[in-house]
Design an enzyme around this catalytic site. Structure first.
Site, PDB file in Angstrom:
ATOM      1  N   CYS A   2      20.627  61.323   5.441  1.00  0.00           N
ATOM      2  CA  CYS A   2      21.133  62.687   4.643  1.00  0.00           C
ATOM      3  C   CYS A   2      20.997  63.962   4.837  1.00  0.00           C
ATOM      4  CB  CYS A   2      21.070  61.935   3.103  1.00  0.00           C
ATOM      5  SG  CYS A   2      21.607  60.746   2.131  1.00  0.00           S
ATOM      6  N   ARG A  27      22.236  64.124  12.574  1.00  0.00           N
ATOM      7  CA  ARG A  27      21.335  63.722  11.727  1.00  0.00           C
ATOM      8  C   ARG A  27      21.610  62.121  11.745  1.00  0.00           C
ATOM      9  NH1 ARG A  27      16.729  66.099   9.257  1.00  0.00           N
ATOM     10  NH2 ARG A  27      17.136  64.814   7.432  1.00  0.00           N
ATOM     11  N   TRP A  75      24.059  59.492   4.372  1.00  0.00           N
ATOM     12  CA  TRP A  75      23.861  58.217   4.252  1.00  0.00           C
ATOM     13  C   TRP A  75      23.371  57.321   3.937  1.00  0.00           C
ATOM     14  CZ3 TRP A  75      19.648  55.083   6.682  1.00  0.00           C
ATOM     15  CH2 TRP A  75      20.347  54.253   7.732  1.00  0.00           C
ATOM     16  N   ASN A  99      18.035  63.368  -1.112  1.00  0.00           N
ATOM     17  CA  ASN A  99      18.194  62.889  -0.614  1.00  0.00           C
ATOM     18  C   ASN A  99      16.946  62.052  -0.827  1.00  0.00           C
ATOM     19  OD1 ASN A  99      19.901  63.519   1.495  1.00  0.00           O
ATOM     20  ND2 ASN A  99      18.552  65.301   2.471  1.00  0.00           N
ATOM     21  N   GLY A 100      16.443  61.197  -0.374  1.00  0.00           N
ATOM     22  CA  GLY A 100      15.517  59.880  -0.465  1.00  0.00           C
ATOM     23  C   GLY A 100      16.717  58.946  -1.335  1.00  0.00           C
ATOM     24  N   GLU A 482      12.267  50.249  25.892  1.00  0.00           N
ATOM     25  CA  GLU A 482      12.816  52.069  25.532  1.00  0.00           C
ATOM     26  C   GLU A 482      14.522  51.818  26.857  1.00  0.00           C
ATOM     27  OE1 GLU A 482      12.687  54.015  23.896  1.00  0.00           O
ATOM     28  OE2 GLU A 482      14.083  56.213  24.601  1.00  0.00           O
ATOM     29  N   LYS A 486      17.992  52.424  24.542  1.00  0.00           N
ATOM     30  CA  LYS A 486      18.664  53.544  25.177  1.00  0.00           C
ATOM     31  C   LYS A 486      20.438  52.948  25.134  1.00  0.00           C
ATOM     32  CE  LYS A 486      17.773  56.249  23.444  1.00  0.00           C
ATOM     33  NZ  LYS A 486      16.462  56.315  23.300  1.00  0.00           N
ATOM     34  N   GLU A 489      21.794  51.316  21.718  1.00  0.00           N
ATOM     35  CA  GLU A 489      21.820  51.859  20.354  1.00  0.00           C
ATOM     36  C   GLU A 489      23.235  53.101  20.999  1.00  0.00           C
ATOM     37  OE1 GLU A 489      18.265  55.326  20.838  1.00  0.00           O
ATOM     38  OE2 GLU A 489      19.032  54.823  18.979  1.00  0.00           O
ATOM     39  N   HIS A 505       9.176  31.312  29.988  1.00  0.00           N
ATOM     40  CA  HIS A 505       8.892  30.587  28.716  1.00  0.00           C
ATOM     41  C   HIS A 505       9.893  30.972  27.950  1.00  0.00           C
ATOM     42  CE1 HIS A 505       4.811  30.071  30.328  1.00  0.00           C
ATOM     43  NE2 HIS A 505       4.479  32.249  30.657  1.00  0.00           N
ATOM     44  N   LYS A 604      19.309  60.695  12.928  1.00  0.00           N
ATOM     45  CA  LYS A 604      18.417  61.232  13.967  1.00  0.00           C
ATOM     46  C   LYS A 604      17.115  61.708  13.012  1.00  0.00           C
ATOM     47  CE  LYS A 604      16.914  63.305  17.289  1.00  0.00           C
ATOM     48  NZ  LYS A 604      16.827  62.252  18.599  1.00  0.00           N
TER      49      LYS A 604
HETATM   50  C1  AGP Z   1      15.466  56.118  19.304  1.00  0.00           C
HETATM   51  O1  AGP Z   1      16.914  56.531  20.177  1.00  0.00           O
HETATM   52  C2  AGP Z   1      15.452  56.705  17.833  1.00  0.00           C
HETATM   53  N1  AGP Z   1      16.387  58.229  18.041  1.00  0.00           N
HETATM   54  C3  AGP Z   1      14.824  56.421  16.961  1.00  0.00           C
HETATM   55  O2  AGP Z   1      14.132  55.184  17.059  1.00  0.00           O
HETATM   56  C4  AGP Z   1      13.483  57.670  16.371  1.00  0.00           C
HETATM   57  O3  AGP Z   1      12.624  57.184  17.899  1.00  0.00           O
HETATM   58  C5  AGP Z   1      12.943  56.925  15.490  1.00  0.00           C
HETATM   59  O4  AGP Z   1      13.668  56.956  14.932  1.00  0.00           O
HETATM   60  C6  AGP Z   1      11.141  57.168  15.224  1.00  0.00           C
HETATM   61  O5  AGP Z   1      11.934  59.517  14.832  1.00  0.00           O
HETATM   62  P1  AGP Z   1      10.630  59.919  15.038  1.00  0.00           P
HETATM   63  O6  AGP Z   1      10.279  60.194  16.536  1.00  0.00           O
HETATM   64  O7  AGP Z   1      11.201  61.283  14.393  1.00  0.00           O
HETATM   65  O8  AGP Z   1      10.225  59.648  14.052  1.00  0.00           O
END
Ligand code: AGP
Length: 609
Positions: A2, A27, A75, A99-100, A482, A486, A489, A505, A604
């Protein structure tokens, strides 16, 4: 996640609010809304499921203007994405955005329903606006009432509240969710992120936990948790990149991948000498704290967690310091045993990730030696609440998928590991060798980004796939993780990563002629072991896509596509091999036609638990 924008000015603020929302789009959100106090003294509400552009379309059909307003991108957490659940929410003469997460929303909802309040959404937020309305009384100021309501709320909130009965006041409060005040000339603003207001001001007040503020055109007053008037400093933020500018690129993610040679140079700038690392770069207290470190506990989420996993290899190998790495959402709910001399290190792009922040706050009660953060956002909560901070200097990252934030985290972590290794007896020759490698990094990064066309061709093999396996060994295992994150996501392909030795395994059962297996294969001590693991894949007809340099001795043949990358020092391989994996997920996402910069269901900055 949000986003909040609010404005109080002599001019009409509709455009400022919408531009603020656009700047927060990165975000991640699923609906947007705005509420303005019109010249007729009535609150005018416009909300829309979907994008800010949908809200703008609604505003064209039903225009709204005013000198006081609040706006929001939502969100969904409580209740599906819909017009009704979008913020702002209203109760009589009060409107607010939030927000929250309000944890006691159910109990409050019942109490308010008993008092006759009717709810038109499924959100936890709507209880807040009715609560504030129920506490309002003749003569009580809006800010007093908001302050009273915060005594009753449990959970996390950043609130912006307006009342048609106080046309010159914007009231706000924060606890557990960020909120900043933007300071203008005879006009003032609020936002959940300064980026939303960069078009109107470069001066900001960062509210602290428990603060309640009254914003007027000509002044701002802030009370702390105890209700006492406090003075919070005004910070002037530097220009930086304009988030609204994608330059010549089609997506922010693409731009951010290609910015990496430049930003890793910024991470290194002023932090390495000719042959050595400068530990003072970690903060004024680094020289005092580092020699006492006997162990390191790294805590982070998502991509930042993967960066922590890489750092563990470096810390144990170069500094001889034991290191544990854990995701924040787990460690915060676990009883942990803290050994004397343990440094608690958080890693975060945003510095506002709720789980990481909560883990840090909890750790402060547990007897750690000290607290350090590796972070990209100056003045973020993690930076403000840590004793040592090492900024990654990546500049604003807009694409939800972390790219340059990750590689700059790795560079910053390498500096930290070297600084610690130095106090633990790393030889001057080895330090000079590792620092010499770091000096080559920007140039090598350019060469790895130059693989774009080759990787684009390779991506075609993934267009029809629904699953993929990523393999790596040793320090490249987190890089495989990682790479898989990527791909999943942004292209929505189900992707898993394994240390290659684990294949037999279990995961080997998944391998057949339809399963692409992506391999991170730099020339290192584990290369021969890795090659044996790849034979296990080939024997089952799996399609290998191997990222390796000429010196690793692979060649393309039936069942194996070699993506040849430049030779590089071993210490840099995890950082550099990340780049073609980022490009791969980017090009696959383009072929799949997904929303690259704002993938579905993701945000984000995850400022709620
Ligand atoms: C990955 O591409 C994401 N953006 C996500 O996993 C992100 O790294 C995670 O939410 C942590 O965010 P931060 O680094 O802002 O704490």
């Amino acid at each position: 996640m949000c986003g909040i924008v609010g404005a109080l000015a002599q001019r009409n603020v509709t455009g400022i609010l919408l531009e603020g929302l656009r700047r927060l789009e990165y975000r991640g959100y699923d609906s947007a809304g705005v509420c303005l106090l019109g010249d007729d003294g009535q609150l005018q509400l416009r909300k829309s499921q979907g994008k800010v552009a949908d809200l703008e379309a609604k505003l064209q059909q039903q225009p709204s203007a005013g000198h006081l307003g609040i706006a929001h991108t939502r969100w969904a957490t409580h209740g599906v994405p819909s017009d009704d659940n979008a913020h702002p929410h209203m109760s009589g003469h009060i409107a607010l955005v939030h927000n929250g997460i309000i944890e006691n929303h159910q109990a409050l909802r019942s109490e308010l329903q008993d008092k006759g309040y009717q709810f038109s959404s499924d959100t936890d937020t709507e209880v807040v606006v009715h609560l504030i309305h129920s506490l309002s009384s003749e003569g009580a100021s809006l800010v007093d009432v908001v302050g009273k309501a915060t005594q009753i709320l449990e959970g996390a909130y950043a609130l912006a509240v307006v009342s048609s009965e106080e046309p010159d006041v914007l009231a706000c409060a924060r606890l557990g969710s960020p909120l900043v005040l933007g300071v203008g000339i005879e006009e003032n603003f609020i936002a959940s992120d300064p980026m939303a207001l960069r078009q109107v001001t470069d001066r900001f007040i960062f509210l602290e936990e428990g603060d309640v503020a009254e914003v007027r055109r000509g002044g701002i007053s802030v009370r702390d948790k105890q209700g006492g008037e406090v003075s919070r400093p005004v910070h002037k933020l530097d220009g930086g990149h304009d988030v609204a500018d994608k330059g010549r690129y089609r997506h922010y993610m693409q731009k951010e991948i290609f910015e990496q040679p430049e930003v890793v140079a910024a991470t290194l700038a002023g932090r390495i000498g000719e042959h050595s690392v400068l530990p003072q770069a970690l903060g004024a207290r680094a020289l005092e704290i580092l020699p006492k470190v006997k162990q390191v506990q790294i805590v982070a989420c998502g991509t930042s967690y993967h960066a922590g996993m890489v750092a563990r290899y470096w810390l144990e190998e170069w500094a001889g310091v034991p290191c544990s790495v854990e995701v924040a959402s787990e460690i915060r709910y676990r009883k942990t045993v803290v050994r004397p001399g343990t440094l608690f290190v958080t890693i975060s792009q945003s510095g506002e990730t709720a789980d990481t922040l909560a883990a840090l706050r909890q750790a402060k009660e547990l007897g750690y030696l000290g607290f350090m953060t590796i972070c990209n956002v100056p003045n973020s909560s993690l930076v403000r609440e840590s004793e040592l901070s090492l900024m990654t200097e990546a500049g604003p990252e807009i694409g939800v998928a972390s790219t340059k934030a990750f590689t700059t985290q790795l560079v910053a972590l390498q500096l930290f590991c070297l600084a610690l290794a130095k106090t633990n007896g790393l030889s001057a020759e080895r330090e000079a060798e590792l620092v010499g490698a770091l000096r080559q990094l920007p140039q090598l990064m350019e060469a790895f980004a130059g693989l774009d066309k080759t990787v684009q061709r390779t991506s075609e093999a993934f267009a029809e796939k629904n699953h993929a396996l990523f393999l790596g060994r040793g320090v490249e295992f987190p890089i495989a993780l990682e790479g898989a994150l990527k791909l999943k996501e942004i292209s929505y392909i189900h992707a898993e990563a394994y240390p290659a030795g684990e294949l037999k395994h279990g995961p080997l059962a998944l391998v057949d002629g339809d399963m692409p297996v992506i391999v991170v294969a730099p020339n290192n001590d584990l290369l021969e072991k890795l090659k044996s693991n790849l034979q296990e894949v080939r024997a089952r007809g799996g399609q290998l896509f191997v990222f390796a340099s000429p010196e690793a001795g692979f060649s393309s043949e039936e069942g194996m596509t070699l993506i040849e990358v430049p030779d590089c020092p071993r210490s840099l391989a995890p950082i550099l091999y990340t780049v073609p994996l980022q490009l791969l997920s980017y090009h696959v996402a383009l072929l799949k036609g997904t929303d690259v910069d704002q993938p579905r269901n993701l945000a984000k900055s995850v400022t709620v638990e």
